[in-house]
Design a protein around this motif. Structure first.
Motif, PDB file in Angstrom:
ATOM      1  N   LYS A 122       0.692  -1.123  -0.034  1.00 60.71           N
ATOM      2  CA  LYS A 122      -0.045  -0.025   0.153  1.00 60.71           C
ATOM      3  C   LYS A 122       0.842   1.118   0.062  1.00 60.71           C
ATOM      4  CE  LYS A 122      -3.557   0.022   2.814  1.00 60.71           C
ATOM      5  NZ  LYS A 122      -4.688  -0.173   3.690  1.00 60.71           N
ATOM      6  N   GLN A 164       2.429   1.718  -3.378  1.00 57.41           N
ATOM      7  CA  GLN A 164       1.372   1.944  -4.267  1.00 57.41           C
ATOM      8  C   GLN A 164       1.017   3.638  -4.179  1.00 57.41           C
ATOM      9  OE1 GLN A 164      -2.362  -0.018  -4.173  1.00 57.41           O
ATOM     10  NE2 GLN A 164      -3.107   0.972  -5.823  1.00 57.41           N
ATOM     11  N   SER A 165       0.839   4.021  -2.853  1.00 56.04           N
ATOM     12  CA  SER A 165       0.436   5.626  -2.533  1.00 56.04           C
ATOM     13  C   SER A 165       1.840   6.304  -3.020  1.00 56.04           C
ATOM     14  CB  SER A 165       0.201   5.580  -1.465  1.00 56.04           C
ATOM     15  OG  SER A 165       0.994   5.264  -0.373  1.00 56.04           O
ATOM     16  N   TYR A 166       2.929   5.698  -2.706  1.00 55.17           N
ATOM     17  CA  TYR A 166       4.109   6.690  -3.023  1.00 55.17           C
ATOM     18  C   TYR A 166       4.514   6.740  -4.597  1.00 55.17           C
ATOM     19  CZ  TYR A 166       8.818   8.525  -2.351  1.00 55.17           C
ATOM     20  OH  TYR A 166      10.156   9.261  -2.335  1.00 55.17           O
ATOM     21  N   GLN A 219       2.286   6.535  -7.053  1.00 54.85           N
ATOM     22  CA  GLN A 219       1.110   7.395  -7.664  1.00 54.85           C
ATOM     23  C   GLN A 219       1.585   9.043  -7.484  1.00 54.85           C
ATOM     24  OE1 GLN A 219      -2.579   7.066  -5.752  1.00 54.85           O
ATOM     25  NE2 GLN A 219      -2.151   8.322  -3.955  1.00 54.85           N
ATOM     26  N   GLU A 248      -6.741  12.385   4.125  1.00 54.74           N
ATOM     27  CA  GLU A 248      -6.229  11.142   4.274  1.00 54.74           C
ATOM     28  C   GLU A 248      -6.102  10.771   2.680  1.00 54.74           C
ATOM     29  OE1 GLU A 248      -4.815   8.108   4.792  1.00 54.74           O
ATOM     30  OE2 GLU A 248      -5.332   9.200   6.593  1.00 54.74           O
ATOM     31  N   GLY A 249      -4.901  10.401   2.503  1.00 52.34           N
ATOM     32  CA  GLY A 249      -4.635  10.077   1.051  1.00 52.34           C
ATOM     33  C   GLY A 249      -4.112  11.029   0.144  1.00 52.34           C
ATOM     34  N   ALA A 250      -2.817  10.577  -0.417  1.00 49.38           N
ATOM     35  CA  ALA A 250      -2.294  11.561  -1.495  1.00 49.38           C
ATOM     36  C   ALA A 250      -2.831  11.144  -2.818  1.00 49.38           C
ATOM     37  CB  ALA A 250      -0.776  11.155  -1.203  1.00 49.38           C
ATOM     38  N   THR A 251      -3.984  11.606  -2.944  1.00 45.10           N
ATOM     39  CA  THR A 251      -4.586  11.707  -4.198  1.00 45.10           C
ATOM     40  C   THR A 251      -4.452  12.810  -5.160  1.00 45.10           C
ATOM     41  OG1 THR A 251      -6.958  12.309  -3.353  1.00 45.10           O
ATOM     42  CG2 THR A 251      -6.352  10.080  -3.495  1.00 45.10           C
ATOM     43  N   LEU A 287       0.305   9.770   3.316  1.00 49.88           N
ATOM     44  CA  LEU A 287       0.183   8.552   2.256  1.00 49.88           C
ATOM     45  C   LEU A 287      -0.465   7.534   3.083  1.00 49.88           C
ATOM     46  CD1 LEU A 287       2.189  10.440   0.736  1.00 49.88           C
ATOM     47  CD2 LEU A 287       3.406   8.302   0.331  1.00 49.88           C
ATOM     48  N   SER A 288      -1.158   6.855   2.138  1.00 50.49           N
ATOM     49  CA  SER A 288      -2.035   5.428   2.894  1.00 50.49           C
ATOM     50  C   SER A 288      -1.077   4.421   2.966  1.00 50.49           C
ATOM     51  CB  SER A 288      -2.936   4.761   1.773  1.00 50.49           C
ATOM     52  OG  SER A 288      -4.052   5.798   1.484  1.00 50.49           O
TER      53      SER A 288
END
Length: 208
Positions: free
Chosen positions: A45, A48-50, A52, A92-95, A106-107
């Motif tokens: 996870k 993946q978050s890094y 993106q 919440e979430g680096a989207t 980052l998740s």
């Protein structure tokens, strides 16, 4: 013949203890497998978050904010750095959408204020003083404040580094296993090739 009696007693004890020892062993192995699995999921996870962030940082930053999230949705705290006159919401979430309006946690990384490494990413806005535009001005010894619904967390900056986007070591815990945060942004601002990193450790915590 006494040794034979001892041997028989020992054999009996071992026979009775074997099922218990076997159960303990397999329980231990089961727990290890579960921990490994959970750990691999977290790492997956995090990666993946890094990863993106590559797409988000490299995309052309439009001034059209029609896709902004609600100001009351997803906010988990506020980050303040007085040295650079910065106050930015943490979502919440680096989207893509979250980083348009604030910083993103980052998740998969540690929760804010807890032991481990909480990673927070944000753009470097073209507007001076906005988002992480002035992050390179932050130096070791400076203070970073994070406020959540229940806590006020005071961090002290320990280092500033420049790394390649593939370098995941910046998300690891330090050897002291402290509560820490890692701030992440792109570098340079235009056509970024690296990540600018600021690390800080928790020094004081107040309950609100």
């Amino acid at each position: 013949m006494r040794w034979l009696a001892y041997l028989l007693i020992f054999a009996g004890v071992m026979t009775m203890a074997y099922p218990k020892a076997k159960s303990v062993y397999f329980s231990y192995q089961e727990q290890r497998l579960l921990e490994d699995w959970e750990s691999s999921m977290d790492q997956s996870k995090i990666k993946q978050s890094y990863k993106q962030l590559d797409d988000i940082f490299l995309q052309e930053r439009s001034q059209d904010y029609k896709e902004q999230v609600s100001s009351k949705t997803g906010i988990i705290g506020k980050l303040t750095i007085n040295q650079i006159q910065l106050s930015i919401p943490i979502l919440e979430g680096a989207t893509k959408n979250n980083l348009k309006v604030g910083a993103g946690h980052l998740s998969g990384t540690s929760p804010l204020g807890q032991t481990g490494n909480a990673a927070i990413a944000a753009h470097r806005s073209y507007t001076y003083g906005k988002q992480f535009n002035r992050l390179p001005e932050v130096k070791p010894g400076d203070s970073i404040q994070v406020e959540t619904a229940h806590q006020k967390l005071m961090y002290t900056v320990t280092e500033e580094i420049l790394v390649k986007p593939t370098d995941l070591t910046v998300l690891q815990n330090n050897k002291k296993n402290e509560a820490m945060i890692t701030l992440i942004t792109c570098h340079p601002m235009k056509n970024p090739t690296h990540r600018y990193i600021v690390k800080a450790v928790l020094k004081k915590e107040e309950v609100l």
